[in-house]
Design a protein around this motif. Structure first.
Motif, PDB file in Angstrom:
ATOM      1  N   GLU A   5     -55.355 -32.560  60.518  1.00  0.00           N
ATOM      2  CA  GLU A   5     -55.565 -33.861  59.886  1.00  0.00           C
ATOM      3  C   GLU A   5     -54.754 -34.961  60.581  1.00  0.00           C
ATOM      4  O   GLU A   5     -53.695 -34.707  61.158  1.00  0.00           O
ATOM      5  CB  GLU A   5     -55.212 -33.799  58.400  1.00  0.00           C
ATOM      6  CG  GLU A   5     -56.037 -32.795  57.616  1.00  0.00           C
ATOM      7  CD  GLU A   5     -57.533 -33.034  57.752  1.00  0.00           C
ATOM      8  OE1 GLU A   5     -57.969 -34.195  57.612  1.00  0.00           O
ATOM      9  OE2 GLU A   5     -58.266 -32.069  58.008  1.00  0.00           O
ATOM     10  N   GLY A   6     -55.237 -36.176  60.496  1.00  0.00           N
ATOM     11  CA  GLY A   6     -54.606 -37.289  61.188  1.00  0.00           C
ATOM     12  C   GLY A   6     -53.300 -37.748  60.579  1.00  0.00           C
ATOM     13  O   GLY A   6     -52.516 -38.434  61.233  1.00  0.00           O
ATOM     14  N   ILE A   7     -53.036 -37.366  59.316  1.00  0.00           N
ATOM     15  CA  ILE A   7     -51.825 -37.817  58.633  1.00  0.00           C
ATOM     16  C   ILE A   7     -50.584 -37.421  59.413  1.00  0.00           C
ATOM     17  O   ILE A   7     -49.701 -38.232  59.685  1.00  0.00           O
ATOM     18  CB  ILE A   7     -51.765 -37.236  57.196  1.00  0.00           C
ATOM     19  CG1 ILE A   7     -52.914 -37.786  56.359  1.00  0.00           C
ATOM     20  CG2 ILE A   7     -50.426 -37.566  56.539  1.00  0.00           C
ATOM     21  CD1 ILE A   7     -53.068 -37.113  55.000  1.00  0.00           C
ATOM     22  N   ILE A   8     -50.510 -36.158  59.818  1.00  0.00           N
ATOM     23  CA  ILE A   8     -49.321 -35.670  60.513  1.00  0.00           C
ATOM     24  C   ILE A   8     -49.300 -36.142  61.969  1.00  0.00           C
ATOM     25  O   ILE A   8     -48.241 -36.407  62.540  1.00  0.00           O
ATOM     26  CB  ILE A   8     -49.229 -34.129  60.417  1.00  0.00           C
ATOM     27  CG1 ILE A   8     -47.833 -33.647  60.838  1.00  0.00           C
ATOM     28  CG2 ILE A   8     -50.316 -33.450  61.219  1.00  0.00           C
ATOM     29  CD1 ILE A   8     -47.587 -32.173  60.534  1.00  0.00           C
ATOM     30  N   LEU A   9     -50.475 -36.270  62.591  1.00  0.00           N
ATOM     31  CA  LEU A   9     -50.539 -36.697  63.992  1.00  0.00           C
ATOM     32  C   LEU A   9     -50.013 -38.117  64.162  1.00  0.00           C
ATOM     33  O   LEU A   9     -49.208 -38.388  65.065  1.00  0.00           O
ATOM     34  CB  LEU A   9     -51.978 -36.619  64.507  1.00  0.00           C
ATOM     35  CG  LEU A   9     -52.180 -37.158  65.930  1.00  0.00           C
ATOM     36  CD1 LEU A   9     -51.534 -36.243  66.951  1.00  0.00           C
ATOM     37  CD2 LEU A   9     -53.662 -37.330  66.246  1.00  0.00           C
ATOM     38  N   GLU A  10     -50.468 -39.017  63.311  1.00  0.00           N
ATOM     39  CA  GLU A  10     -50.060 -40.414  63.450  1.00  0.00           C
ATOM     40  C   GLU A  10     -48.550 -40.564  63.308  1.00  0.00           C
ATOM     41  O   GLU A  10     -47.919 -41.348  64.028  1.00  0.00           O
ATOM     42  CB  GLU A  10     -50.783 -41.285  62.416  1.00  0.00           C
ATOM     43  CG  GLU A  10     -52.297 -41.329  62.572  1.00  0.00           C
ATOM     44  CD  GLU A  10     -52.753 -41.876  63.921  1.00  0.00           C
ATOM     45  OE1 GLU A  10     -52.035 -42.730  64.487  1.00  0.00           O
ATOM     46  OE2 GLU A  10     -53.817 -41.442  64.399  1.00  0.00           O
ATOM     47  N   SER A  11     -47.954 -39.802  62.399  1.00  0.00           N
ATOM     48  CA  SER A  11     -46.500 -39.866  62.208  1.00  0.00           C
ATOM     49  C   SER A  11     -45.770 -39.381  63.448  1.00  0.00           C
ATOM     50  O   SER A  11     -44.763 -39.965  63.870  1.00  0.00           O
ATOM     51  CB  SER A  11     -46.084 -39.025  60.999  1.00  0.00           C
ATOM     52  OG  SER A  11     -46.628 -39.546  59.809  1.00  0.00           O
ATOM     53  N   ALA A  12     -46.274 -38.304  64.051  1.00  0.00           N
ATOM     54  CA  ALA A  12     -45.616 -37.721  65.219  1.00  0.00           C
ATOM     55  C   ALA A  12     -45.752 -38.626  66.442  1.00  0.00           C
ATOM     56  O   ALA A  12     -44.792 -38.808  67.206  1.00  0.00           O
ATOM     57  CB  ALA A  12     -46.202 -36.348  65.516  1.00  0.00           C
ATOM     58  N   VAL A  13     -46.933 -39.205  66.647  1.00  0.00           N
ATOM     59  CA  VAL A  13     -47.137 -40.125  67.777  1.00  0.00           C
ATOM     60  C   VAL A  13     -46.236 -41.346  67.618  1.00  0.00           C
ATOM     61  O   VAL A  13     -45.646 -41.835  68.586  1.00  0.00           O
ATOM     62  CB  VAL A  13     -48.618 -40.543  67.876  1.00  0.00           C
ATOM     63  CG1 VAL A  13     -48.781 -41.675  68.889  1.00  0.00           C
ATOM     64  CG2 VAL A  13     -49.484 -39.354  68.289  1.00  0.00           C
ATOM     65  N   SER A  14     -46.105 -41.810  66.394  1.00  0.00           N
ATOM     66  CA  SER A  14     -45.231 -42.948  66.113  1.00  0.00           C
ATOM     67  C   SER A  14     -43.784 -42.626  66.467  1.00  0.00           C
ATOM     68  O   SER A  14     -43.057 -43.471  66.999  1.00  0.00           O
ATOM     69  CB  SER A  14     -45.348 -43.339  64.635  1.00  0.00           C
ATOM     70  OG  SER A  14     -44.454 -44.385  64.316  1.00  0.00           O
ATOM     71  N   ALA A  15     -43.369 -41.390  66.198  1.00  0.00           N
ATOM     72  CA  ALA A  15     -42.001 -40.968  66.514  1.00  0.00           C
ATOM     73  C   ALA A  15     -41.756 -40.980  68.022  1.00  0.00           C
ATOM     74  O   ALA A  15     -40.638 -41.257  68.478  1.00  0.00           O
ATOM     75  CB  ALA A  15     -41.744 -39.577  65.949  1.00  0.00           C
ATOM     76  N   LEU A  16     -42.782 -40.672  68.813  1.00  0.00           N
ATOM     77  CA  LEU A  16     -42.646 -40.701  70.272  1.00  0.00           C
ATOM     78  C   LEU A  16     -42.586 -42.132  70.793  1.00  0.00           C
ATOM     79  O   LEU A  16     -42.001 -42.390  71.855  1.00  0.00           O
ATOM     80  CB  LEU A  16     -43.822 -39.975  70.931  1.00  0.00           C
ATOM     81  CG  LEU A  16     -43.801 -38.448  70.929  1.00  0.00           C
ATOM     82  CD1 LEU A  16     -45.108 -37.911  71.508  1.00  0.00           C
ATOM     83  CD2 LEU A  16     -42.613 -37.921  71.717  1.00  0.00           C
ATOM     84  N   GLY A  17     -43.225 -43.049  70.078  1.00  0.00           N
ATOM     85  CA  GLY A  17     -43.232 -44.438  70.507  1.00  0.00           C
ATOM     86  C   GLY A  17     -44.055 -44.688  71.750  1.00  0.00           C
ATOM     87  O   GLY A  17     -43.747 -45.577  72.550  1.00  0.00           O
ATOM     88  N   LEU A  18     -45.117 -43.909  71.922  1.00  0.00           N
ATOM     89  CA  LEU A  18     -45.979 -44.023  73.100  1.00  0.00           C
ATOM     90  C   LEU A  18     -47.435 -44.206  72.677  1.00  0.00           C
ATOM     91  O   LEU A  18     -47.831 -43.738  71.605  1.00  0.00           O
ATOM     92  CB  LEU A  18     -45.876 -42.756  73.959  1.00  0.00           C
ATOM     93  CG  LEU A  18     -44.542 -42.459  74.642  1.00  0.00           C
ATOM     94  CD1 LEU A  18     -44.537 -41.040  75.189  1.00  0.00           C
ATOM     95  CD2 LEU A  18     -44.281 -43.467  75.754  1.00  0.00           C
TER      96      LEU A  18
END
Length: 253
Positions: free
Chosen positions: A181-194
């Motif tokens: 699901e996109g919920i966890i992906l968006e949070s993780a991508v945000s943490a990378l800042g890329l």
């Protein structure tokens, strides 16, 4: 090449208590090149610190803040959508603690939400309580949909297999927080800042790890060390961007 990585744990870094060949070296190479990464795991049985400690004990040179678990994503989702809600948790004490730390109330009765994560102590009483609360109007959330996961002894039932009991008993499909699901992906991508085009998702499970990337617009690398066999991946309509047998084959530069 990619400027950041999202990396699965079970079946990618280790199987149970056994480190997968090439995994420590892969992380060492990312560290040497100062390439940022987040461990994105559907495992909701451990806190961030506990999950990090397992990697440290196995010889991985990592920092606890690189861990992002489905339990953390679940807690964040509830904090944002239902602050102060009451939650009946089927799962480990670590999952309960992560949810409580987000300002939610964990209860054994009349809950607003039923949250289900993998529970090694699962029993009929817990399943019955969850079923009754959902039938009474509680919203149903699953930390992740994994049907099975690899251990050093072989595959064992995952949270998705147990969630199906409540789904069948109530007729209610849960909101799924973890991969794919996109919920966890968006949070993780945000943490990378890329931006997404600079990120690579690495994992062993096509139905969770790889579909996370495919559905979310992130390139994917399937490693044939865990859940989904190479032959099954090759037959998929939407293949991963790359597929390798071992992380030693992958160049980070």
């Amino acid at each position: 090449m990619y400027k950041g990585y999202l990396i699965d744990l079970d079946g990618t870094m280790y199987n149970g208590t056994a480190v997968i060949d090439g995994a420590v070296d892969f992380i060492d190479r990312l560290n040497e090149e100062s390439i940022p990464y987040v461990f994105l795991t559907n495992n909701a049985t451990k806190t961030q610190v506990e999950a990090a400690q397992k990697l440290l004990d196995m010889g991985f040179d990592i920092q606890p803040e690189t861990l992002y678990t489905s339990s953390m994503a679940t807690a964040a989702y509830l904090r944002e959508t239902a602050p102060g809600a009451s939650v009946y948790v089927i799962g480990t004490d670590s999952l309960k603690g992560t949810i409580e730390a987000s300002g939610l109330t964990v209860t054994d009765s009349d809950a607003d939400y039923v949250v289900m994560g993998l529970d090694p102590g699962i029993n009929y009483e817990k399943l019955s309580k969850g079923t009754l609360m959902i039938n009474a109007g509680a919203r149903f959330i699953a930390t992740n949909p994994d049907k099975k996961f690899p251990t050093e002894k072989g595959f064992v039932p995952g949270n998705g297999s147990l969630v199906s009991v409540l789904t069948v008993a109530t007729g209610i499909e849960p909101v799924i927080i973890g991969k794919p699901e996109g919920i966890i992906l968006e949070s993780a991508v945000s943490a990378l800042g890329l931006p997404k085009e600079d990120v690579l998702m690495v994992g062993d499970n096509y139905d969770t790890d790889i579909l996370t990337g495919i559905n979310g617009g992130v390139d994917t690398l399937h490693v044939n060390t865990g859940v989904t066999p190479k032959e099954d991946v090759e037959g998929k309509t939407h293949p991963p961007t790359y597929m390798i047998d071992n992380l030693k084959e992958w160049s980070v530069r």
